[in-house]
Motif scaffolding. Structure first.
Motif, short mmCIF file in Angstrom:
data_model
loop_
_atom_site.label_atom_id
_atom_site.label_comp_id
_atom_site.label_asym_id
_atom_site.label_seq_id
_atom_site.Cartn_x
_atom_site.Cartn_y
_atom_site.Cartn_z
N ILE A 122 -11.89 -16.53 94.93
CA ILE A 122 -12.66 -15.93 96.22
C ILE A 122 -11.71 -15.71 97.03
O ILE A 122 -10.85 -16.21 97.36
N GLY A 123 -11.89 -14.21 97.52
CA GLY A 123 -10.79 -13.68 98.40
C GLY A 123 -9.51 -13.60 98.01
O GLY A 123 -8.97 -13.58 96.90
N ARG A 124 -8.57 -13.65 99.25
CA ARG A 124 -6.89 -13.83 99.09
C ARG A 124 -6.75 -15.41 98.63
O ARG A 124 -7.24 -16.21 99.19
N HIS A 125 -5.66 -15.68 97.97
CA HIS A 125 -5.12 -16.77 97.54
C HIS A 125 -3.66 -17.12 97.86
O HIS A 125 -3.05 -16.03 97.37
N ILE A 126 -3.10 -18.14 98.36
CA ILE A 126 -1.73 -18.04 98.51
C ILE A 126 -1.29 -19.63 98.03
O ILE A 126 -2.15 -20.64 98.24
N LEU A 127 -0.46 -19.58 97.15
CA LEU A 127 -0.09 -21.00 96.55
C LEU A 127 1.08 -21.56 97.37
O LEU A 127 2.08 -20.69 97.47
N VAL A 128 1.23 -22.65 97.92
CA VAL A 128 2.50 -23.24 98.33
C VAL A 128 2.91 -24.50 97.77
O VAL A 128 2.42 -24.77 96.87
N ASP A 129 4.11 -24.80 98.24
CA ASP A 129 4.85 -25.98 97.60
C ASP A 129 4.21 -27.34 98.13
O ASP A 129 4.54 -28.34 97.57
N SER A 130 3.71 -27.33 99.37
CA SER A 130 3.58 -29.02 99.92
C SER A 130 2.18 -28.81 100.87
O SER A 130 1.71 -27.56 101.40
N ASN B 173 -21.36 -12.77 101.71
CA ASN B 173 -21.78 -12.05 103.06
C ASN B 173 -20.91 -11.23 103.67
O ASN B 173 -20.87 -11.06 104.85
N SER B 174 -19.85 -10.83 102.94
CA SER B 174 -18.86 -9.46 103.06
C SER B 174 -17.95 -10.27 104.37
O SER B 174 -17.34 -9.49 105.05
N GLY B 175 -17.59 -11.45 104.32
CA GLY B 175 -16.55 -11.92 105.17
C GLY B 175 -15.33 -12.28 104.37
O GLY B 175 -15.30 -12.14 103.28
N GLU B 176 -13.92 -12.12 105.05
CA GLU B 176 -13.11 -12.39 104.60
C GLU B 176 -12.64 -13.97 104.24
O GLU B 176 -12.81 -14.86 105.03
N VAL B 177 -12.05 -14.21 103.11
CA VAL B 177 -11.76 -15.62 102.71
C VAL B 177 -10.25 -15.74 102.39
O VAL B 177 -9.72 -14.67 101.39
N LEU B 178 -9.69 -16.63 102.73
CA LEU B 178 -8.19 -17.03 102.58
C LEU B 178 -8.06 -18.52 102.24
O LEU B 178 -8.17 -19.20 103.06
N GLY B 179 -7.69 -18.64 100.74
CA GLY B 179 -7.53 -20.10 100.39
C GLY B 179 -5.82 -20.23 100.18
O GLY B 179 -5.29 -19.29 99.74
N ILE B 180 -5.51 -21.24 100.84
CA ILE B 180 -4.16 -21.86 100.81
C ILE B 180 -4.10 -23.17 100.21
O ILE B 180 -4.72 -24.02 100.69
N MET B 181 -3.41 -23.27 99.17
CA MET B 181 -3.51 -24.38 98.23
C MET B 181 -2.12 -24.83 97.65
O MET B 181 -1.35 -23.85 97.07
N PRO B 182 -1.79 -25.97 97.77
CA PRO B 182 -0.60 -26.52 97.15
C PRO B 182 -0.50 -26.45 95.52
O PRO B 182 -1.59 -26.80 95.01
N ARG B 183 0.27 -26.04 95.01
CA ARG B 183 0.45 -25.90 93.43
C ARG B 183 -0.09 -27.26 92.61
O ARG B 183 -0.86 -27.02 91.80
N ALA B 184 0.46 -28.27 93.27
CA ALA B 184 0.06 -29.68 92.81
C ALA B 184 -1.42 -29.88 92.47
O ALA B 184 -1.81 -30.64 91.74
N LEU B 185 -2.33 -29.08 93.51
CA LEU B 185 -3.61 -29.62 93.66
C LEU B 185 -4.23 -28.65 92.93
O LEU B 185 -5.60 -28.73 92.77
N THR B 186 -3.83 -27.86 92.02
CA THR B 186 -4.83 -26.54 91.28
C THR B 186 -5.50 -27.05 90.35
O THR B 186 -6.63 -26.85 90.17
N LYS B 187 -5.02 -28.06 89.62
CA LYS B 187 -5.89 -28.72 88.55
C LYS B 187 -6.75 -29.67 88.85
O LYS B 187 -7.80 -29.75 88.44
N LEU B 188 -6.55 -30.43 90.16
CA LEU B 188 -7.60 -31.24 90.63
C LEU B 188 -8.59 -30.51 91.57
O LEU B 188 -9.81 -30.70 91.17
N GLU B 189 -8.29 -29.45 92.25
CA GLU B 189 -9.25 -28.88 93.27
C GLU B 189 -9.80 -27.73 92.58
O GLU B 189 -10.90 -27.43 92.97
N GLY B 190 -9.13 -27.10 91.51
CA GLY B 190 -9.86 -25.91 90.85
C GLY B 190 -9.68 -24.56 91.63
O GLY B 190 -10.99 -24.39 92.34
N ALA B 191 -8.61 -24.11 91.63
CA ALA B 191 -8.42 -22.97 92.38
C ALA B 191 -9.52 -21.81 92.05
O ALA B 191 -9.69 -21.45 91.05
N THR B 192 -9.90 -21.22 93.00
CA THR B 192 -10.84 -20.17 92.83
C THR B 192 -10.33 -18.69 93.09
O THR B 192 -9.27 -18.55 93.70
#
Length: 182
Positions: free
Chosen positions: A64-72, A43-62
């Protein structure tokens, strides 16, 4: 989960985007927040996902929008607080409970004064609301601080609660930006 949770998550994403709000979230593609992210994006909204690297396998990084990977997780929460103008909790498990109560504590301590909304789909969080009221009655939570959280039954009410929110004046009046005393 019951399909009504998915429907409410989809509707929340549409309502947020329609109101001109973006979404800052944990960055996963699964669960209710993944659905909210897709609906905001569609619906044309902005999306920012912030995910710890360790969770990428478990959560399934997407993607959608901008993504930032962090350490903790601590870095994730701090960045989410810096980038979000409000917080909405949907039904979830231990991680959702922990993040909700931490952001409420940050409000009590005046680390932020942002709206905190709980989308109480099918009465999911009614027991939490009752527990908070019990804690106020027992003197463990200061009278007035139960209003830090806005409990809402529909996505429309949740979005309206963001605009209407005023942080209670019963919170601790602490200044987190001053230098330490010398």
């Amino acid at each position: 989960p019951d399909s009504s949770y998915n429907a409410a998550a989809d509707e929340l994403g549409k309502e947020l985007a329609s109101a001109g709000y973006g979404l800052v979230y944990g960055g996963g593609s699964r669960g209710l927040m993944g659905r909210v992210a897709r609906a905001v994006d569609e619906n044309s909204g902005e999306v920012l996902g912030i995910m710890p690297r360790a969770l990428t396998k478990l959560e399934g990084a997407t993607e959608i929008g901008r993504h930032i990977l962090v350490d903790s997780m601590h870095e994730r929460k701090s960045m989410m607080n810096e980038n979000a103008m409000a917080f909405i909790a949907l039904p979830g498990g231990y991680g959702t409970f922990e993040e909700l109560l931490e952001i409420v504590t940050w409000s009590v301590l005046s680390i932020h004064s942002k709206p905190i909304v709980v989308l109480n789909i099918n009465g999911y969080y009614s027991s939490l609301k009752d527990l908070i009221d019990k804690a106020v009655g027992a003197g463990f939570i200061k009278e007035g601080n139960q209003d830090i959280i806005s409990f809402c039954d529909t996505p429309q009410e949740a979005v309206a609660a963001i605009a209407a929110y005023q942080a209670p004046n019963t919170r601790f009046n602490l200044n987190w930006t001053t230098d330490k005393p010398t």
